[in-house]
Design a protein around this motif. Structure first.
Motif, PDB file in Angstrom:
ATOM      1  N   GLY A  73       0.805  -1.214   0.000  1.00 27.62           N
ATOM      2  CA  GLY A  73       0.000   0.000   0.000  1.00 27.62           C
ATOM      3  C   GLY A  73       0.838   1.264   0.000  1.00 27.62           C
ATOM      4  N   PRO A  74       0.211   2.422   0.239  1.00 24.11           N
ATOM      5  CA  PRO A  74       0.901   3.715   0.182  1.00 24.11           C
ATOM      6  C   PRO A  74       2.058   3.818   1.161  1.00 24.11           C
ATOM      7  CG  PRO A  74      -1.477   4.018   0.223  1.00 24.11           C
ATOM      8  CD  PRO A  74      -1.233   2.566   0.516  1.00 24.11           C
ATOM      9  N   LEU A  75       3.110   4.500   0.727  1.00 19.38           N
ATOM     10  CA  LEU A  75       4.278   4.705   1.571  1.00 19.38           C
ATOM     11  C   LEU A  75       4.211   6.057   2.268  1.00 19.38           C
ATOM     12  CD1 LEU A  75       7.074   3.354  -0.813  1.00 19.38           C
ATOM     13  CD2 LEU A  75       5.993   2.182   1.121  1.00 19.38           C
ATOM     14  N   PRO A  76       4.788   6.180   3.476  1.00 18.25           N
ATOM     15  CA  PRO A  76       4.792   7.455   4.195  1.00 18.25           C
ATOM     16  C   PRO A  76       5.342   8.582   3.334  1.00 18.25           C
ATOM     17  CG  PRO A  76       5.558   5.697   5.632  1.00 18.25           C
ATOM     18  CD  PRO A  76       5.434   5.101   4.255  1.00 18.25           C
ATOM     19  N   MET A  84      -5.076   8.432   3.838  1.00 17.43           N
ATOM     20  CA  MET A  84      -5.456   7.227   4.584  1.00 17.43           C
ATOM     21  C   MET A  84      -5.334   7.482   6.083  1.00 17.43           C
ATOM     22  SD  MET A  84      -3.906   3.909   2.555  1.00 17.43           S
ATOM     23  CE  MET A  84      -4.511   2.801   3.831  1.00 17.43           C
ATOM     24  N   ARG A  85      -4.278   8.168   6.467  1.00 16.35           N
ATOM     25  CA  ARG A  85      -4.025   8.435   7.884  1.00 16.35           C
ATOM     26  C   ARG A  85      -4.999   9.466   8.435  1.00 16.35           C
ATOM     27  NH1 ARG A  85      -1.315  11.999  10.873  1.00 16.35           N
ATOM     28  NH2 ARG A  85      -0.779  13.264   9.057  1.00 16.35           N
ATOM     29  N   ALA A  86      -5.316  10.488   7.630  1.00 19.46           N
ATOM     30  CA  ALA A  86      -6.200  11.581   8.068  1.00 19.46           C
ATOM     31  C   ALA A  86      -7.084  11.992   6.895  1.00 19.46           C
ATOM     32  CB  ALA A  86      -5.372  12.764   8.560  1.00 19.46           C
ATOM     33  N   PRO A  87      -8.227  11.311   6.704  1.00 20.98           N
ATOM     34  CA  PRO A  87      -9.100  11.633   5.563  1.00 20.98           C
ATOM     35  C   PRO A  87      -9.524  13.096   5.513  1.00 20.98           C
ATOM     36  CG  PRO A  87      -9.776   9.584   6.604  1.00 20.98           C
ATOM     37  CD  PRO A  87      -8.743  10.192   7.508  1.00 20.98           C
ATOM     38  N   HIS A  88      -9.710  13.691   6.709  1.00 17.61           N
ATOM     39  CA  HIS A  88     -10.039  15.118   6.751  1.00 17.61           C
ATOM     40  C   HIS A  88      -8.734  15.897   6.892  1.00 17.61           C
ATOM     41  CE1 HIS A  88     -14.368  14.565   6.932  1.00 17.61           C
ATOM     42  NE2 HIS A  88     -14.168  13.594   7.812  1.00 17.61           N
ATOM     43  N   SER A  89      -8.194  16.287   5.761  1.00 15.92           N
ATOM     44  CA  SER A  89      -6.920  16.996   5.729  1.00 15.92           C
ATOM     45  C   SER A  89      -7.014  18.215   4.830  1.00 15.92           C
ATOM     46  CB  SER A  89      -5.799  16.093   5.191  1.00 15.92           C
ATOM     47  OG  SER A  89      -5.434  15.096   6.106  1.00 15.92           O
ATOM     48  N   VAL A  90      -6.229  19.230   5.185  1.00 12.42           N
ATOM     49  CA  VAL A  90      -5.989  20.353   4.273  1.00 12.42           C
ATOM     50  C   VAL A  90      -4.678  20.045   3.555  1.00 12.42           C
ATOM     51  CG1 VAL A  90      -5.500  22.816   4.061  1.00 12.42           C
ATOM     52  CG2 VAL A  90      -7.198  22.011   5.724  1.00 12.42           C
ATOM     53  N   ILE A  91      -4.755  19.871   2.255  1.00 14.84           N
ATOM     54  CA  ILE A  91      -3.591  19.510   1.457  1.00 14.84           C
ATOM     55  C   ILE A  91      -3.134  20.742   0.686  1.00 14.84           C
ATOM     56  CG2 ILE A  91      -2.684  18.034  -0.367  1.00 14.84           C
ATOM     57  CD1 ILE A  91      -3.466  16.493   2.147  1.00 14.84           C
ATOM     58  N   VAL A  92      -1.950  21.245   1.013  1.00 14.97           N
ATOM     59  CA  VAL A  92      -1.397  22.408   0.325  1.00 14.97           C
ATOM     60  C   VAL A  92      -0.507  21.924  -0.817  1.00 14.97           C
ATOM     61  CG1 VAL A  92      -0.077  24.540   0.549  1.00 14.97           C
ATOM     62  CG2 VAL A  92      -1.411  23.691   2.492  1.00 14.97           C
ATOM     63  N   LEU A  93      -0.848  22.326  -2.024  1.00 13.86           N
ATOM     64  CA  LEU A  93      -0.045  22.001  -3.204  1.00 13.86           C
ATOM     65  C   LEU A  93       0.627  23.290  -3.651  1.00 13.86           C
ATOM     66  CD1 LEU A  93      -2.636  19.691  -4.996  1.00 13.86           C
ATOM     67  CD2 LEU A  93      -0.653  18.988  -3.635  1.00 13.86           C
ATOM     68  N   ASP A  94       1.841  23.492  -3.156  1.00 15.12           N
ATOM     69  CA  ASP A  94       2.552  24.739  -3.373  1.00 15.12           C
ATOM     70  C   ASP A  94       3.195  24.771  -4.756  1.00 15.12           C
ATOM     71  OD1 ASP A  94       3.438  27.232  -2.575  1.00 15.12           O
ATOM     72  OD2 ASP A  94       5.280  26.469  -1.667  1.00 15.12           O
ATOM     73  N   ARG A  95       3.244  25.946  -5.367  1.00 16.90           N
ATOM     74  CA  ARG A  95       3.846  26.153  -6.686  1.00 16.90           C
ATOM     75  C   ARG A  95       3.228  25.235  -7.734  1.00 16.90           C
ATOM     76  NH1 ARG A  95       8.162  29.950  -6.617  1.00 16.90           N
ATOM     77  NH2 ARG A  95       8.070  30.886  -4.540  1.00 16.90           N
ATOM     78  N   PRO A 125     -10.268   7.462  -0.668  1.00 18.66           N
ATOM     79  CA  PRO A 125     -11.179   8.573  -0.975  1.00 18.66           C
ATOM     80  C   PRO A 125     -10.519   9.935  -0.754  1.00 18.66           C
ATOM     81  CG  PRO A 125     -12.211   6.951   0.459  1.00 18.66           C
ATOM     82  CD  PRO A 125     -10.757   6.633   0.441  1.00 18.66           C
ATOM     83  N   THR A 126     -10.917  10.901  -1.572  1.00 19.21           N
ATOM     84  CA  THR A 126     -10.470  12.286  -1.384  1.00 19.21           C
ATOM     85  C   THR A 126     -11.619  13.176  -0.898  1.00 19.21           C
ATOM     86  OG1 THR A 126     -10.978  12.853  -3.692  1.00 19.21           O
ATOM     87  CG2 THR A 126      -8.759  12.044  -3.219  1.00 19.21           C
ATOM     88  N   LYS A 127     -12.767  12.579  -0.623  1.00 17.16           N
ATOM     89  CA  LYS A 127     -13.975  13.345  -0.319  1.00 17.16           C
ATOM     90  C   LYS A 127     -13.815  14.271   0.882  1.00 17.16           C
ATOM     91  CE  LYS A 127     -18.923  12.861   0.590  1.00 17.16           C
ATOM     92  NZ  LYS A 127     -20.062  11.928   0.725  1.00 17.16           N
TER      93      LYS A 127
END
Length: 282
Positions: A73-76, A84-95, A125-127
């Motif tokens: 499965g996914p690697l750290p 997977m670890r925190a479905p409710h996350s703020v994901i910053v995609l910089d630049r 899921p990304t929901k």
């Protein structure tokens, strides 16, 4: 801008949505003192979400690395591991403007489908996630949009038009739910903001920064730090300043002046009025 972002997010959180992410927002325009990162951190804190940042301007952050996975499965460090670890996350995609095409293709695919399909065939899921895209392109033009008297829809369209002109792929821009522009600061505004931060730091120790209590050298140091020059060194100076303020408060001082003391920020007690026309050294 923050009010508009909060209103848009409120609407998206209360709407019944499909499996798509909660929101895909774009933060653009001139930046002072890492405001975009601070907005993401504050947003996660208010919502009780986790958060993570991926610098897409890093040439080593390829699609294979961002979505890396092993046999189990996914690697750290990968995006899907974070979700997977925190479905409710703020994901910053910089630049985002520097992301390689394969990264953009994978991101758009997971936003459209609502899942990241891992190489181990695990569906993540990304929901529950909020994606914040940040960019450094066309800062002056985007900052002007932030200052113009435009509706939210007008600002969104104007921002995306500039981003398209700068070469951001249309299929990515179509997935942006709302675009927000930082207004930027004049040097006068920046000086005022830097003084206010130092006043707050002094006040946190029960002290008052006098009206003329900020040496020009200290203010200049704070302003250059806010512009990204020697920011880490100034952060260390503020930590050392806290220690000096603690010691100063123990002496019964109420009003202080901040000066440069070699390479540190020094604290000088100043006179305060204790009776009609009578001054006493603080």
């Amino acid at each position: 801008m923050l009010i508009a972002l909060a209103a848009e997010l409120r609407d998206r959180l209360t709407l019944a949505q499909s499996a798509r992410p909660t929101a895909v927002f774009l933060l653009a325009g001139p930046e002072i003192a890492h405001e975009k990162d601070a907005i993401a951190h504050a947003l996660a804190d208010v919502l009780g979400y986790d958060w993570d940042l991926y610098n897409l301007g890093d040439p080593d952050l390829t699609a294979a690395r961002l979505f890396r996975s092993g046999p189990s499965g996914p690697l750290p460090g990968s995006l899907q591991h974070q979700l997977m670890r925190a479905p409710h996350s703020v994901i910053v995609l910089d630049r985002i403007e520097q992301a390689e095409p394969k990264v953009i293709e994978r991101l758009v695919a997971c936003w459209c489908s609502g899942v990241i399909v891992d190489s181990a065939r695990i569906r993540i899921p990304t929901k529950g996630a909020i994606f914040l895209l940040t960019t450094a392109v066309a800062q002056d033009r985007l900052g002007q949009i932030g200052r113009d008297d435009l509706s939210a829809d007008q600002r969104h369209l104007a921002c995306l038009k500039i981003m398209s002109d700068e070469g951001i792929p249309a299929h990515l821009l179509r997935r942006v739910d709302a675009a927000f522009c930082l207004e930027g600061m004049s040097m006068h505004d920046l000086a005022r903001a830097c003084r206010h931060r130092l006043e707050q730091q002094v006040a946190a120790h029960g002290l008052i920064l006098a009206g003329d209590g900020l040496a020009p050298e200290v203010l200049t140091c704070a302003m250059t730090s806010a512009l990204g020059v020697s920011a880490l060194a100034f952060k260390h100076r503020r930590v050392a300043l806290d220690r000096r303020l603690v010691q100063c408060r123990k002496t019964g001082v109420t009003h202080v002046r901040l000066v440069m003391d070699d390479d540190e920020i020094g604290v000088e007690p100043i006179e305060t009025v204790i009776a009609a026309g009578i001054h006493k050294p603080a």
